[in-house]
Design an enzyme around this catalytic site. Structure first.
Site, PDB file in Angstrom:
ATOM      1  N   SER A 153     -11.860  -7.477  56.415  1.00  7.00           N
ATOM      2  CA  SER A 153     -12.678  -7.142  57.422  1.00  7.00           C
ATOM      3  C   SER A 153     -13.387  -8.084  58.402  1.00  7.00           C
ATOM      4  O   SER A 153     -14.099  -7.659  59.445  1.00  7.00           O
ATOM      5  CB  SER A 153     -13.816  -6.176  56.939  1.00  7.00           C
ATOM      6  OG  SER A 153     -13.376  -4.773  56.448  1.00  7.00           O
TER       7      SER A 153
ATOM      8  N   LYS B 282     -20.135 -11.793  59.281  1.00  8.82           N
ATOM      9  CA  LYS B 282     -19.317 -10.683  59.070  1.00  8.82           C
ATOM     10  C   LYS B 282     -18.574 -10.771  57.423  1.00  8.82           C
ATOM     11  O   LYS B 282     -18.241 -11.998  57.326  1.00  8.82           O
ATOM     12  CB  LYS B 282     -17.970 -10.431  60.131  1.00  8.82           C
ATOM     13  CG  LYS B 282     -17.224  -9.417  59.817  1.00  8.82           C
ATOM     14  CD  LYS B 282     -17.968  -8.039  60.070  1.00  8.82           C
ATOM     15  CE  LYS B 282     -17.175  -6.847  59.587  1.00  8.82           C
ATOM     16  NZ  LYS B 282     -17.593  -6.709  58.294  1.00  8.82           N
TER      17      LYS B 282
ATOM     18  N   SER C  34     -19.155  -2.422  58.470  1.00  5.23           N
ATOM     19  CA  SER C  34     -17.737  -2.726  58.199  1.00  5.23           C
ATOM     20  C   SER C  34     -16.908  -1.234  58.084  1.00  5.23           C
ATOM     21  O   SER C  34     -16.246  -0.847  57.095  1.00  5.23           O
ATOM     22  CB  SER C  34     -17.338  -3.480  57.042  1.00  5.23           C
ATOM     23  OG  SER C  34     -16.042  -4.113  56.867  1.00  5.23           O
TER      24      SER C  34
ATOM     25  N   LYS D 299     -12.552  -7.317  61.982  1.00  4.18           N
ATOM     26  CA  LYS D 299     -13.370  -6.862  62.853  1.00  4.18           C
ATOM     27  C   LYS D 299     -14.205  -7.425  63.700  1.00  4.18           C
ATOM     28  O   LYS D 299     -14.640  -7.130  64.814  1.00  4.18           O
ATOM     29  CB  LYS D 299     -14.126  -5.686  62.129  1.00  4.18           C
ATOM     30  CG  LYS D 299     -13.827  -4.660  61.197  1.00  4.18           C
ATOM     31  CD  LYS D 299     -14.853  -3.932  60.521  1.00  4.18           C
ATOM     32  CE  LYS D 299     -14.019  -2.801  59.544  1.00  4.18           C
ATOM     33  NZ  LYS D 299     -13.402  -3.172  58.565  1.00  4.18           N
TER      34      LYS D 299
END
Length: 370
Positions: free
Chosen positions: A133, A295, A190, A136
């Site tokens: 993720s 992140k 997420s 993203k």
């Protein structure tokens, strides 16, 4: 009478025996019927083992009150199967065997001074691995830089459902939410369907969005990077730690991305329902951390991943940790790195420290340093 009874018993044994076995009534001193019975009736010890091992189940004794009377009840419950270690892509090429002075749990690490671009610490930083993720972060960068209407209401469709890893989501098919809120929970919590919907609602659809992701990567000099989706569920989304540091520097320039990735929690409206989401990185809630962008990511092939911008001892740094082992290991590695930097700066001026970075590498087949 005894003879008649014996004859009847022998006849019954032959009737119970398989037709093809009846012709072999004597084989090594045993009848076919006796062989058949022995196959279906194991020894007592073997039967006990079968029962003990059957589906790893056991009996639990408990007492219930029925009509005012105590009754003992035995219930069969399934034991949890032992955990099976799943090798990540980094493990398969031996990165987990690389040792470093800080004893990090991450197979890959990269830390740089954001202002001077000087490398302070690196470990296997040029190896391209699945990034989960962390993908993203690029998804958010594209949405923001495309200046798409954040107030436009988008609908979650079956195309946004994860048919690759079959992950769950609180966003039901048919749920409606603004693009801004989808971006918020995709970056902060997420949310995979939110990321999928963002890519699908890009001009030209998801294929055009993925193409734009790869074009932006080339523009930023991320030569070890390749994307195939907007969520990171595919292990074919790959990048190196050095490349992700470049992405973090660019993403940190966007105020909306700084806010959305560091909010501890956020409530959104989806088709009239209020949904509460929380940040996947608990460090954003810690008062002793000053985090400007972050992140997280995880799939089995990638291990635990973390990209983060933070201020430590007055120095803005970019940290990247990939293929970390253990649920909290990536954030623990960030803590180890912070302590190392805090101890390093008073002893060595920033310029001198940058001149003597810690570099740890492993020889990986099929890869080359960039």
């Amino acid at each position: 009478m005894l003879k008649l009874a014996l004859a009847a018993a022998i006849s019954m044994m032959f009737l119970l025996a398989p037709p093809d076995a009846a012709a072999r009534t004597k084989h090594k001193g045993r009848t076919a019927a006796a062989k058949h019975v022995k196959q279906v009736k194991p020894k007592r010890t073997d039967l006990a083992k079968v029962i003990a091992d059957d589906n790893r189940q056991r009996m639990v004794r408990r007492i219930e009150m029925v009509h005012g009377k105590r009754r003992v009840v035995y219930q069969r419950v399934r034991r949890a199967a032992p955990a099976i270690a799943i090798l990540s892509a980094g493990d398969l090429v031996g990165l987990n065997k690389t040792h470093d002075p800080l004893d990090l749990r991450s197979s890959v690490a990269y830390v740089m001074d954001q202002t001077s671009s000087e490398v302070l610490f690196e470990k296997n930083s040029t190896v391209a691995l699945p990034i989960a993720s962390i993908t993203k972060l690029m998804t958010g960068l594209l949405v923001v830089q495309a200046h798409q209407n954040l107030d436009e209401v988008l609908t979650i469709t079956d195309a946004d459902v994860d048919k690759h890893k079959y992950t769950s989501s609180r966003l039901a098919v048919g749920a409606r939410m603004t693009r801004g809120n989808l971006l918020h929970i995709a970056l902060m919590s997420s949310e995979n369907r939110a990321a999928a919907a963002l890519g699908r609602n890009y001009p030209g659809g998801i294929d055009a969005f993925v193409a734009a992701m790869n074009a932006k990567a080339r523009e930023l000099g991320m030569n070890d990077t390749h994307y195939v989706d907007s969520s990171g569920l595919s292990s074919q989304n790959v990048s190196s730690a050095r490349d992700l540091a470049k992405l973090a520097i660019t993403a940190h320039q966007e105020p909306l991305l700084r806010q959305y990735t560091t909010d501890p929690n956020y409530a959104v409206q989806a088709s009239g329902r209020t949904l509460q989401y929380h940040n996947t990185n608990y460090l954003v809630k810690m008062p002793d951390w000053n985090i400007g962008l972050q992140k997280t990511g995880f799939i089995n092939e990638a291990g635990r991943c973390l990209v983060m911008q933070a201020m430590i001892q007055g120095r803005n740094v970019i940290m990247v940790f990939l293929d970390s082992k253990g649920k909290q290991s990536r954030t623990a590695d960030a803590g180890r790195m912070r302590k190392w930097l805090e101890a390093l700066k008073p002893a060595i001026p920033a310029a001198a420290a940058a001149a003597v970075p810690v570099t740890v590498s492993a020889v990986v087949p099929g890869t080359a340093a960039q």
